[in-house]
Design an enzyme around this catalytic site. Sequence first.
Site, PDB file in Angstrom:
ATOM      1  CE1 TYR A  85      -4.049   1.292  -0.666  1.00 16.43           C
ATOM      2  CE2 TYR A  85      -3.510   2.808   1.091  1.00 16.43           C
ATOM      3  CZ  TYR A  85      -4.298   2.454   0.016  1.00 16.43           C
ATOM      4  OH  TYR A  85      -5.317   3.275  -0.384  1.00 16.43           O
ATOM      5  CG  ASN A 134      -0.041  10.533   3.817  1.00 10.68           C
ATOM      6  OD1 ASN A 134       0.800  10.447   4.678  1.00 10.68           O
ATOM      7  ND2 ASN A 134      -1.302  10.157   3.995  1.00 10.68           N
ATOM      8  CD  GLU A 162      -9.933   4.303  -0.070  1.00 14.72           C
ATOM      9  OE1 GLU A 162     -10.764   3.832   0.725  1.00 14.72           O
ATOM     10  OE2 GLU A 162      -8.958   4.975   0.289  1.00 14.72           O
ATOM     11  CG  ASP A 163      -7.859   7.578  -2.976  1.00 11.35           C
ATOM     12  OD1 ASP A 163      -8.070   8.055  -1.839  1.00 11.35           O
ATOM     13  OD2 ASP A 163      -6.775   7.071  -3.290  1.00 11.35           O
ATOM     14  CE  LYS A 210      -7.267   2.414   2.291  1.00  6.77           C
ATOM     15  NZ  LYS A 210      -7.726   3.773   2.446  1.00  6.77           N
ATOM     16  CG  ASP A 253     -10.217   4.769   4.874  1.00  7.79           C
ATOM     17  OD1 ASP A 253     -10.441   4.661   6.097  1.00  7.79           O
ATOM     18  OD2 ASP A 253      -9.075   4.804   4.399  1.00  7.79           O
ATOM     19  CG  ASP A 254     -10.232   8.887   0.865  1.00  3.68           C
ATOM     20  OD1 ASP A 254      -9.145   8.337   1.046  1.00  3.68           O
ATOM     21  OD2 ASP A 254     -10.986   8.609  -0.095  1.00  3.68           O
ATOM     22  NE  ARG A 314      -7.772  12.389  -2.811  1.00  9.28           N
ATOM     23  CZ  ARG A 314      -7.875  12.011  -1.546  1.00  9.28           C
ATOM     24  NH1 ARG A 314      -8.264  12.853  -0.644  1.00  9.28           N
ATOM     25  NH2 ARG A 314      -7.606  10.765  -1.153  1.00  9.28           N
TER      26      ARG A 314
HETATM   27  P1  NAD Z   1      -8.460  17.670  -0.089  1.00  8.91           P
HETATM   28  O1  NAD Z   1      -7.998  17.977  -1.461  1.00  8.91           O
HETATM   29  O2  NAD Z   1      -9.869  17.279   0.138  1.00  8.91           O
HETATM   30  O3  NAD Z   1      -8.164  18.956   0.851  1.00  8.91           O
HETATM   31  C1  NAD Z   1      -6.986  19.711   0.862  1.00  8.91           C
HETATM   32  C2  NAD Z   1      -7.255  21.019   1.565  1.00  8.91           C
HETATM   33  O4  NAD Z   1      -6.030  21.721   1.723  1.00  8.91           O
HETATM   34  C3  NAD Z   1      -8.197  21.938   0.818  1.00  8.91           C
HETATM   35  O5  NAD Z   1      -9.112  22.489   1.722  1.00  8.91           O
HETATM   36  C4  NAD Z   1      -7.282  23.050   0.323  1.00  8.91           C
HETATM   37  O6  NAD Z   1      -7.950  24.286   0.255  1.00  8.91           O
HETATM   38  C5  NAD Z   1      -6.238  23.083   1.402  1.00  8.91           C
HETATM   39  N1  NAD Z   1      -5.004  23.729   0.978  1.00  8.91           N
HETATM   40  C6  NAD Z   1      -4.359  23.613  -0.199  1.00  8.91           C
HETATM   41  N2  NAD Z   1      -3.268  24.414  -0.191  1.00  8.91           N
HETATM   42  C7  NAD Z   1      -3.227  25.021   1.008  1.00  8.91           C
HETATM   43  C8  NAD Z   1      -2.354  25.959   1.601  1.00  8.91           C
HETATM   44  N3  NAD Z   1      -1.300  26.417   0.965  1.00  8.91           N
HETATM   45  N4  NAD Z   1      -2.615  26.363   2.852  1.00  8.91           N
HETATM   46  C9  NAD Z   1      -3.693  25.897   3.504  1.00  8.91           C
HETATM   47  N5  NAD Z   1      -4.543  25.007   3.000  1.00  8.91           N
HETATM   48  C10 NAD Z   1      -4.320  24.577   1.753  1.00  8.91           C
HETATM   49  O7  NAD Z   1      -7.483  16.572   0.449  1.00  8.91           O
HETATM   50  P2  NAD Z   1      -7.694  15.643   1.749  1.00  8.91           P
HETATM   51  O8  NAD Z   1      -8.294  14.351   1.362  1.00  8.91           O
HETATM   52  O9  NAD Z   1      -8.351  16.434   2.803  1.00  8.91           O
HETATM   53  O10 NAD Z   1      -6.184  15.329   2.128  1.00  8.91           O
HETATM   54  C11 NAD Z   1      -5.341  16.379   2.573  1.00  8.91           C
HETATM   55  C12 NAD Z   1      -4.014  15.781   3.004  1.00  8.91           C
HETATM   56  O11 NAD Z   1      -4.227  14.911   4.101  1.00  8.91           O
HETATM   57  C13 NAD Z   1      -3.321  14.958   1.922  1.00  8.91           C
HETATM   58  O12 NAD Z   1      -1.955  15.270   1.889  1.00  8.91           O
HETATM   59  C14 NAD Z   1      -3.503  13.547   2.374  1.00  8.91           C
HETATM   60  O13 NAD Z   1      -2.400  12.742   2.020  1.00  8.91           O
HETATM   61  C15 NAD Z   1      -3.564  13.691   3.871  1.00  8.91           C
HETATM   62  N6  NAD Z   1      -4.306  12.575   4.488  1.00  8.91           N
HETATM   63  C16 NAD Z   1      -3.714  11.922   5.523  1.00  8.91           C
HETATM   64  C17 NAD Z   1      -4.354  10.865   6.113  1.00  8.91           C
HETATM   65  C18 NAD Z   1      -3.704  10.170   7.261  1.00  8.91           C
HETATM   66  O14 NAD Z   1      -2.709  10.605   7.720  1.00  8.91           O
HETATM   67  N7  NAD Z   1      -4.246   9.091   7.761  1.00  8.91           N
HETATM   68  C19 NAD Z   1      -5.596  10.458   5.636  1.00  8.91           C
HETATM   69  C20 NAD Z   1      -6.198  11.158   4.591  1.00  8.91           C
HETATM   70  C21 NAD Z   1      -5.541  12.227   4.027  1.00  8.91           C
END
Ligand code: NAD
Length: 557
Positions: free
Chosen positions: A108, A414, A250-251, A179, A273-274, A161
Amino acid sequence: MTFPPPPADLSAWGAPLQPRGAALLTDPLLNKGTAFTERERDALGLRGLLPPRVFTLEEQMQRSLASVRRKPDALEKYIYLTNLQNRNEVLFYRLVVDHVEEMVPLIYTPTVGQACLEYGAIYRRPRGLFLTLRERGRIAEVLRLWPREGVRLIVVTDGERILGLGDLGALGMGIPVGKLSLYTACAGVHPSYTLPITLDVGTDNPDLLDGPVYIGLKQKRARGAVYDEFIEEFVTAVATVFPQALLQWEDFGNTNAFRLLNRYRSRLPSFNDDIQGTAAVALAGVIAALRLTGGSLREQRLLFLGAGEAGTGIADLYVAAARAEGLTEAEARQRCWFVDSKGLVVKSRGADLAHHKQPYAHDHPFIATLGEAVRTLRPTALIGVSGMPATFTPEIVGQMTALNPRPIIFALSNPTSKAECTAEQAYAWSDGRAIFASGSPFPAVDFKGRHHVPGQGNNIYIFPGVGLGALASESREVTDTMFLAAARTLAGLVEPADLAVGRVYPALTKIREVSLRIAAAVAAEAHATGLARVARPVDLVADIQARMFDPVYREFA
Ligand code: NAD
């Protein structure tokens, strides 16, 4: 029929006739390769088709482990493991279960991201279903072509995504495949019950549209009514063909993810899950961190950088948790603040704000920067879910440390290169006081004579157990309170020895125990709320454990 234990005989595996001879060796659910015994070789028509020496599963596993380790890079290891999975699933899962810390990053994240990018080139054998716009009007018919009947668990993506990589269209198939492998490895859901699906509705990725080896539909992404009708037909077909199945979204892209979750979550057991898995794992980290900081959930003030699926999902679950501790919904929301790419999410931004951000748009003067937001709002926890690296600066971490004896700082973006700060930076800039967790793994850090082990807020701690619990109880829905139960259970499994080094998650080696406990908590919730469709067993843990697939060979003769 209840969610049964792993099938005991060949006919129950959905195989119309018990395969024998060469056909048996090509069925990955039944094939044992060189481990077929002398008796089996005679009884099953295998004599002469295998080299003479009979190996044990342990010997086969050691050989496979050595082969994985010999491969020069992670993608080559992924390809080797995929081929092994397509050849002999028991051996593949034995290897993953017994070497979970080494294998999970290969099957993964992070390797699966690269594997998706190269999916067209490394694609060898079908694993999962591709449903495209061409199949409109006959999706149920195509689902029926899946060779196994007892499907209980579907992970589906539309590839819009994929991780932090964006729109990968049909190449996203690596995600549901990966997954579901985690479900089997970490929660013991038998592989014959799982079905990976990719919905190909086109792609807006110009590199794929122009690329010569792209495996998906070469057309722009369908949107609006065409997309919605396609999804509606898909969900209806799933409910008809696999009425016992749990569906995991997912995604999907941001706007569709929230819409689809809300539209379908009460129509069939389903979750995203996201949004929800991330929420539970992050909240579990906060709950465990409170054992170090003192204080209750309802007293926290959370500041998020990033207001997407992950961030607002975490906040929504925090709200549910704080309400359970006595706050009103409005009071709980008031404790969650967001800075997105345009600055602080506040009411005056009005129509500019996406639907999922609006509950957190407080009546407050606009603030342009994260640093100023930290100074003004005085958060107890800073949670990075922006995908923007280097945004937790020395000043911001220093400010958090000035405000809190033990600041909670989670850099969840990530992959590693996108983390808002590294573990080393968080410890150094907070003089060793930060309680740090990340989305991608960081190595331990020794700082001023103390050993710090950063926790990895990996969704793998949550979704396999939630899915298993929902399946075991045959829950009609997967509710937010189930994710809350999962978060609390996970936090409760963090040991004093973990906390002593600052780690707010259990070791990954305990993942099957973690999944089992979470499954029991989720099933208990399903039974307590009347959502379960089976009678409550006396001992939930023992009942669920008996349904978990343990990768060992069965005697066929
Ligand atoms: P998403 O695209 O839904 O949201 C991203 C957000 O970040 C948006 O609101 C965007 O406006 C904001 N953003 C972008 N540039 C920015 C900046 N310069 N300053 C402030 N905010 C900014 O994505 P998501 O699904 O919410 O995922 C976001 C991050 O979280 C990804 O990097 C993902 O890898 C990580 N994530 C981690 C886990 C985990 O650790 N378990 C799980 C899911 C997602």
